[in-house]
Design a protein around this motif. Structure first.
Motif, PDB file in Angstrom:
ATOM      1  N   PRO A 217       0.800  -1.235   0.000  1.00 20.28           N
ATOM      2  CA  PRO A 217       0.000   0.000   0.000  1.00 20.28           C
ATOM      3  C   PRO A 217       0.828   1.277   0.000  1.00 20.28           C
ATOM      4  O   PRO A 217       0.464   2.263  -0.638  1.00 20.28           O
ATOM      5  N   SER A 218       1.973   1.273   0.693  1.00 15.11           N
ATOM      6  CA  SER A 218       2.837   2.456   0.715  1.00 15.11           C
ATOM      7  C   SER A 218       3.676   2.580  -0.541  1.00 15.11           C
ATOM      8  O   SER A 218       4.205   3.657  -0.844  1.00 15.11           O
ATOM      9  N   GLY A 219       3.827   1.477  -1.271  1.00 14.90           N
ATOM     10  CA  GLY A 219       4.679   1.458  -2.444  1.00 14.90           C
ATOM     11  C   GLY A 219       6.135   1.213  -2.132  1.00 14.90           C
ATOM     12  O   GLY A 219       6.973   1.148  -3.035  1.00 14.90           O
ATOM     13  N   ASP A 220       6.481   1.055  -0.850  1.00 19.11           N
ATOM     14  CA  ASP A 220       7.878   0.885  -0.455  1.00 19.11           C
ATOM     15  C   ASP A 220       8.325  -0.570  -0.468  1.00 19.11           C
ATOM     16  O   ASP A 220       9.515  -0.849  -0.313  1.00 19.11           O
ATOM     17  N   SER A 261      -2.636  -5.363   3.656  1.00 20.27           N
ATOM     18  CA  SER A 261      -2.136  -4.316   4.545  1.00 20.27           C
ATOM     19  C   SER A 261      -0.636  -4.248   4.325  1.00 20.27           C
ATOM     20  O   SER A 261      -0.080  -5.000   3.510  1.00 20.27           O
ATOM     21  N   GLU A 262       0.034  -3.378   5.050  1.00 16.91           N
ATOM     22  CA  GLU A 262       1.481  -3.244   4.884  1.00 16.91           C
ATOM     23  C   GLU A 262       2.224  -4.458   5.443  1.00 16.91           C
ATOM     24  O   GLU A 262       3.407  -4.638   5.160  1.00 16.91           O
ATOM     25  N   GLN A 263       1.540  -5.298   6.211  1.00 10.68           N
ATOM     26  CA  GLN A 263       2.184  -6.467   6.830  1.00 10.68           C
ATOM     27  C   GLN A 263       1.561  -7.791   6.427  1.00 10.68           C
ATOM     28  O   GLN A 263       1.835  -8.819   7.048  1.00 10.68           O
ATOM     29  N   ALA A 264       0.712  -7.804   5.401  1.00  7.53           N
ATOM     30  CA  ALA A 264       0.043  -9.056   5.040  1.00  7.53           C
ATOM     31  C   ALA A 264      -0.205  -9.140   3.545  1.00  7.53           C
ATOM     32  O   ALA A 264      -0.544  -8.140   2.896  1.00  7.53           O
TER      33      ALA A 264
END
Length: 385
Positions: A217-220, A261-264
């Motif tokens: 989601p952040s693109g990082d 999510s950023e962790q899944a």
């Protein structure tokens, strides 16, 4: 997690699917040269339109939630942009791809002002509209692509493009088009991003085909699924430096994946079930299967499951039939019907898409709450977290 909504849209395979912005309509390719658009209602799905301009198998579909345009690509080496008229019909516009092999995958950029088409010609066609000539044209990303491109995903900044191919490498490349894109803000992938810049190359150690790629989601971060039955997650650990976390499984290879999510990450493919991967203190791990919460399903095949499967096939060989077989943990290996799996999907899952949450029309709407899948069994499913 509640039971998924499942509908049998076709007796054959669903090659690809894409919902419109408000999720009231869905476009599917039923393993043919046509695209069917269905209207969703409380009683099911009703066929509205059939798009018939392609000559060969339609390989991929995407529906822009920003512009309400549909883009399709096909083995006939063409792509069409479909615009809805006032009477509800769809008008096709041929795109000048300039490729000599099949088009394999297509995705709109988040803004909907351009799209990218993967191909067997060892290139990606980045397509945009030229209003002065009233047509869609393309620029090619070629080097260092060395084989068929199988998957694509756009970065939230509308410029960077993740590219996965049959050469076993996932890449992040710039698809910046002058006079179309605004200059992007600096990110972990770089500050200066002229068209064709390679921002990162990440090789699968087994050189397995990279079937699916997805930005976080952040693109990082970047996740990709390869033919080695695992996924890899790339994270920045400093300027120009990356960590690569790999999660290998004993499942069949994954073909598609999304971030929730950023962790899944959720991935699905030949094992006929969506699987959740999550980040823990020690790194990334396979958490669980998201299919059939009413039975005890292990997240990955265990030794017990492998032994039970072996016993099932031995019984079939000796007696010519099989009965319901379970592992020691209660997992159903067979239901006694040789043609029926214990999963919702009865064949390979070909595509997984965000249904609710995530990025929508350029806005972050929170973690993904629902996602959709389609497969070779002709089923379309919507899953709830």
């Amino acid at each position: 997690m509640s039971a998924p909504e499942s509908i049998q849209l076709n007796l054959g395979s669903l090659t690809a699917h894409a919902f419109n912005g408000d999720r009231t309509q869905v476009a599917i390719s039923a393993n043919s040269n046509t695209v069917e658009i269905y209207q969703k209602s409380e009683t099911g799905y009703t066929l509205l339109s059939t798009l018939t301009d392609h000559d060969k198998l339609v390989t991929s579909i995407d529906w822009s939630v920003t512009t309400n345009r549909i883009v399709t690509c096909s083995q006939d080496r063409n792509a069409y942009v479909w615009t809805q008229a006032a009477d509800g019909s769809w008008k096709p516009t041929l795109v000048l791809l300039r490729i000599n092999r099949a088009a394999t995958f297509v995705r709109w950029s988040p803004s909907g002002n351009k799209f990218a088409v993967a191909s067997g010609a060892r290139l990606v066609a980045v397509c945009y509209f030229e209003p002065e000539n009233d047509w869609w044209v393309s620029k090619h990303l070629k080097k260092p692509l060395r084989s068929t491109v199988l998957s694509l995903d756009w970065h939230p900044n509308d410029v960077l493009l993740a590219v996965g191919g049959a050469d076993g490498v996932a890449r992040v490349m710039s698809a910046f088009v002058k006079d179309v894109d605004a200059k992007p803000d600096p990110s972990v992938w770089g500050a200066r991003l002229p068209f064709g810049t390679v921002c990162g190359e990440f090789e699968n150690p087994e050189r397995g085909w990279v079937h699916g790629v997805a930005f976080s989601p952040s693109g990082d971060r970047l996740a990709f699924a390869a033919h080695d039955s695992g996924i890899s997650v790339v994270s920045s650990i400093g300027e120009g430096q990356w960590s690569l976390d790999r999660v290998k499984t004993r499942m069949l290879p994954f073909l598609s994946l999304i971030w929730i999510s950023e962790q899944a990450v959720v991935a699905a493919g030949h094992d006929c079930q969506p699987v959740l991967f999550s980040q823990s203190g020690a790194g990334w791990e396979l958490s669980k299967s998201l299919d059939d919460p009413t039975t005890k399903k292990s997240a990955a095949p265990t030794a017990n499951r492998m032994n039970a499967a072996f016993n099932m096939f031995r019984e079939m060989d000796l007696k010519g039939k099989s009965s319901a077989t379970t592992g020691e943990d209660g997992e159903v290996i067979s239901r006694g019907d040789d043609t029926k799996l214990a999963t919702v999907h009865q064949n390979t899952i070909t595509s997984i898409r965000v249904y609710e949450g995530g990025w929508h029309a350029g806005q972050w709407t929170g973690d993904v709450r629902r996602f959709s899948t389609s497969g070779h069994d002709g089923r379309l499913c919507v899953w709830n977290f």
